[in-house]
Design a protein around this motif. Structure first.
Motif, PDB file in Angstrom:
ATOM      1  N   PRO A  25       0.761  -1.238   0.090  1.00  0.00           N
ATOM      2  CA  PRO A  25       0.227   0.001   0.047  1.00  0.00           C
ATOM      3  C   PRO A  25       0.980   1.061  -0.073  1.00  0.00           C
ATOM      4  O   PRO A  25       0.440   2.485  -0.538  1.00  0.00           O
ATOM      5  CB  PRO A  25      -0.774   0.089   1.181  1.00  0.00           C
ATOM      6  N   SER A  26       2.228   1.133   0.658  1.00  0.00           N
ATOM      7  CA  SER A  26       3.069   2.468   0.398  1.00  0.00           C
ATOM      8  C   SER A  26       3.646   2.630  -0.812  1.00  0.00           C
ATOM      9  O   SER A  26       4.251   3.669  -0.968  1.00  0.00           O
ATOM     10  CB  SER A  26       4.065   2.027   1.624  1.00  0.00           C
ATOM     11  N   GLU A 103      -2.682  -9.542 -10.822  1.00  0.00           N
ATOM     12  CA  GLU A 103      -3.953  -9.917  -9.735  1.00  0.00           C
ATOM     13  C   GLU A 103      -4.933  -8.916  -9.727  1.00  0.00           C
ATOM     14  O   GLU A 103      -4.617  -7.809  -9.544  1.00  0.00           O
ATOM     15  CB  GLU A 103      -3.324 -10.019  -8.385  1.00  0.00           C
ATOM     16  N   PRO A 104      -6.138  -9.327 -10.176  1.00  0.00           N
ATOM     17  CA  PRO A 104      -7.126  -8.524 -10.024  1.00  0.00           C
ATOM     18  C   PRO A 104      -7.651  -7.780  -8.776  1.00  0.00           C
ATOM     19  O   PRO A 104      -7.606  -8.798  -7.876  1.00  0.00           O
ATOM     20  CB  PRO A 104      -8.493  -9.272 -10.633  1.00  0.00           C
ATOM     21  N   ASN A 105      -7.790  -6.597  -8.629  1.00  0.00           N
ATOM     22  CA  ASN A 105      -7.755  -6.188  -7.312  1.00  0.00           C
ATOM     23  C   ASN A 105      -7.141  -6.289  -6.169  1.00  0.00           C
ATOM     24  O   ASN A 105      -7.295  -6.643  -4.943  1.00  0.00           O
ATOM     25  CB  ASN A 105      -9.367  -6.271  -6.838  1.00  0.00           C
ATOM     26  N   GLY A 106      -5.543  -6.730  -6.680  1.00  0.00           N
ATOM     27  CA  GLY A 106      -4.909  -7.254  -5.637  1.00  0.00           C
ATOM     28  C   GLY A 106      -3.531  -6.562  -5.596  1.00  0.00           C
ATOM     29  O   GLY A 106      -3.313  -5.589  -6.180  1.00  0.00           O
ATOM     30  N   ALA A 107      -2.615  -7.163  -4.952  1.00  0.00           N
ATOM     31  CA  ALA A 107      -1.227  -6.467  -4.726  1.00  0.00           C
ATOM     32  C   ALA A 107      -0.396  -6.860  -5.525  1.00  0.00           C
ATOM     33  O   ALA A 107       0.865  -6.420  -5.737  1.00  0.00           O
ATOM     34  CB  ALA A 107      -0.616  -6.600  -3.412  1.00  0.00           C
ATOM     35  N   THR A 108      -0.447  -8.107  -6.491  1.00  0.00           N
ATOM     36  CA  THR A 108       0.589  -8.454  -7.411  1.00  0.00           C
ATOM     37  C   THR A 108       0.311  -7.775  -8.700  1.00  0.00           C
ATOM     38  O   THR A 108      -0.725  -8.035  -9.528  1.00  0.00           O
ATOM     39  CB  THR A 108       0.335 -10.092  -7.628  1.00  0.00           C
ATOM     40  N   ALA A 109       1.292  -7.052  -9.212  1.00  0.00           N
ATOM     41  CA  ALA A 109       1.189  -6.288 -10.286  1.00  0.00           C
ATOM     42  C   ALA A 109       1.791  -6.890 -11.628  1.00  0.00           C
ATOM     43  O   ALA A 109       1.215  -6.612 -12.609  1.00  0.00           O
ATOM     44  CB  ALA A 109       2.285  -5.092 -10.127  1.00  0.00           C
TER      45      ALA A 109
END
Length: 155
Positions: A25-26, A103-109
Motif C-alpha cells: 500500500p505504501s 492480480e485483479p484487485n490485488g497486490a501482485t502487479a
C-alpha cells in the motif's frame, strides 16, 4: 506478537522461477513467490494452488512438499511495528495451464518467469531465497538455514 501461516509455490522450469511482483500500500515493491495466507479451516495444500491462481492467473499441481520455514520478524522491521512470526509451507508446484496476468484487485502487479541467476539482482523477499534453497537441496528435514535479511533481501 502477530502470527501468520502461509503457503508458497516454488515453480521452477527450464532454469527459471516464477516470481510475483508485490506492491505494498505504501508503493514499495518486492519480488516474492506466489502464495499467501491460509484461510480459516483451509489446508495449506489447497491454499498454495488458490493463491497461485489468484496472483498469477496460472493453474498448477503440487508435486511435493519442499519444507517449512518459521521466522520471527523483529518489531523494528515488521510492517505493523510489532513482532511477527511467519510460518511458511513451501511446495514444489508444476504449472499446468492458465496465462500470466496481474492480480485483479490485488497486490501482485505482474508475475514473471525469471532466470534463477538473475534473482540475486532483484529486491526480493527472503521467501524467494528460502524457496529456491529448499528446491535446490531437497533437505530430508525440510528445513534450511535462515536467510540473512539485508540489502536487496527483505522480510
Amino acid at each position: 506478537m502477530s502470527f501468520r501461516l502461509a503457503a508458497y509455490a516454488v515453480c521452477v522450469e527450464d532454469g527459471r522461477v516464477l516470481l510475483a511482483h508485490h506492491v505494498a500500500p505504501s508503493g514499495e515493491t518486492t519480488w516474492t513467490l506466489p502464495g499467501g495466507g491460509v484461510e480459516h479451516a483451509e489446508d495449506p495444500f489447497d491454499t498454495v494452488i488458490r493463491e497461485l491462481a489468484e496472483e498469477t492467473g496460472c493453474h498448477g499441481v503440487v508435486e511435493r512438499l519442499l519444507g517449512v520455514d518459521s521466522r520471527v520478524i523483529p518489531a523494528a522491521a515488521a510492517r505493523a511495528g510489532a513482532e511477527h512470526q511467519n510460518v511458511g509451507v513451501f511446495y514444489g508446484v508444476r504449472i499446468t495451464g492458465g496465462r500470466l496476468r496481474p492480480e485483479p484487485n490485488g497486490a501482485t502487479a505482474e508475475s514473471v518467469w525469471t532466470p534463477i541467476p538473475d534473482v540475486a539482482r532483484l529486491r526480493r523477499s527472503s521467501l524467494v531465497d528460502i524457496g529456491l534453497a529448499l528446491a535446490r537441496s531437497l533437505p530430508a528435514t525440510g528445513h534450511v538455514a535462515p536467510v540473512p535479511v539485508s540489502g536487496l533481501i527483505q522480510h
